[in-house]
Scaffold this motif. Sequence first.
Motif, mmCIF file in Angstrom:
data_model
loop_
_atom_site.group_PDB
_atom_site.id
_atom_site.type_symbol
_atom_site.label_atom_id
_atom_site.label_comp_id
_atom_site.label_asym_id
_atom_site.label_seq_id
_atom_site.Cartn_x
_atom_site.Cartn_y
_atom_site.Cartn_z
ATOM 1 N N ILE A 1 -22.651 -72.512 17.192
ATOM 2 C CA ILE A 1 -23.159 -72.637 18.565
ATOM 3 C C ILE A 1 -21.961 -73.090 19.395
ATOM 4 O O ILE A 1 -21.254 -74.016 19.043
ATOM 5 C CB ILE A 1 -24.282 -73.693 18.643
ATOM 6 N N LEU B 1 -18.722 -81.349 18.926
ATOM 7 C CA LEU B 1 -19.968 -81.938 18.447
ATOM 8 C C LEU B 1 -20.594 -82.849 19.505
ATOM 9 O O LEU B 1 -21.804 -82.810 19.736
ATOM 10 C CB LEU B 1 -19.741 -82.716 17.152
ATOM 11 N N LEU C 1 -22.057 -80.683 22.355
ATOM 12 C CA LEU C 1 -23.306 -80.041 21.944
ATOM 13 C C LEU C 1 -24.439 -81.054 21.841
ATOM 14 O O LEU C 1 -25.582 -80.762 22.210
ATOM 15 C CB LEU C 1 -23.103 -79.309 20.614
ATOM 16 N N HIS D 1 -28.517 -80.213 21.582
ATOM 17 C CA HIS D 1 -28.583 -79.502 20.306
ATOM 18 C C HIS D 1 -28.736 -80.485 19.143
ATOM 19 O O HIS D 1 -28.208 -81.591 19.175
ATOM 20 C CB HIS D 1 -27.316 -78.670 20.080
ATOM 21 N N VAL E 1 -26.475 -77.538 14.362
ATOM 22 C CA VAL E 1 -25.111 -77.185 14.779
ATOM 23 C C VAL E 1 -24.210 -77.043 13.548
ATOM 24 O O VAL E 1 -23.489 -76.047 13.389
ATOM 25 C CB VAL E 1 -24.533 -78.242 15.747
#
Length: 85
Positions: free
Chosen positions: A81, A58, A61, A66, A71
């Motif tokens: 993703i 997390l 990303l 993102h 996500v």
Amino acid sequence: MHPVTLPKRFAFIAEPTIPFTNNIAEPALRMSEVRQKISGCFRTIAGADNFCSIRSCLDTLRKQGHSMLEVLRRAFAGDPIRPTA
């Protein structure tokens, strides 16, 4: 005249894209500390490993730009993703 060779810890001087502090890494570690303070500990090693793996993905990303909502939506829909290297 010989060029000066700096130790690796001074690489940020020669390469401006390298940050000169580790402040980027500190927030990533802070979340696991908060989690431990709230619950006291992780109940199992597997639980700690899973938590760290999820948080790492997390955070990576997020740093790649993102949306966390997108996500998580895609992860729960079975179309995650994946962070780029």
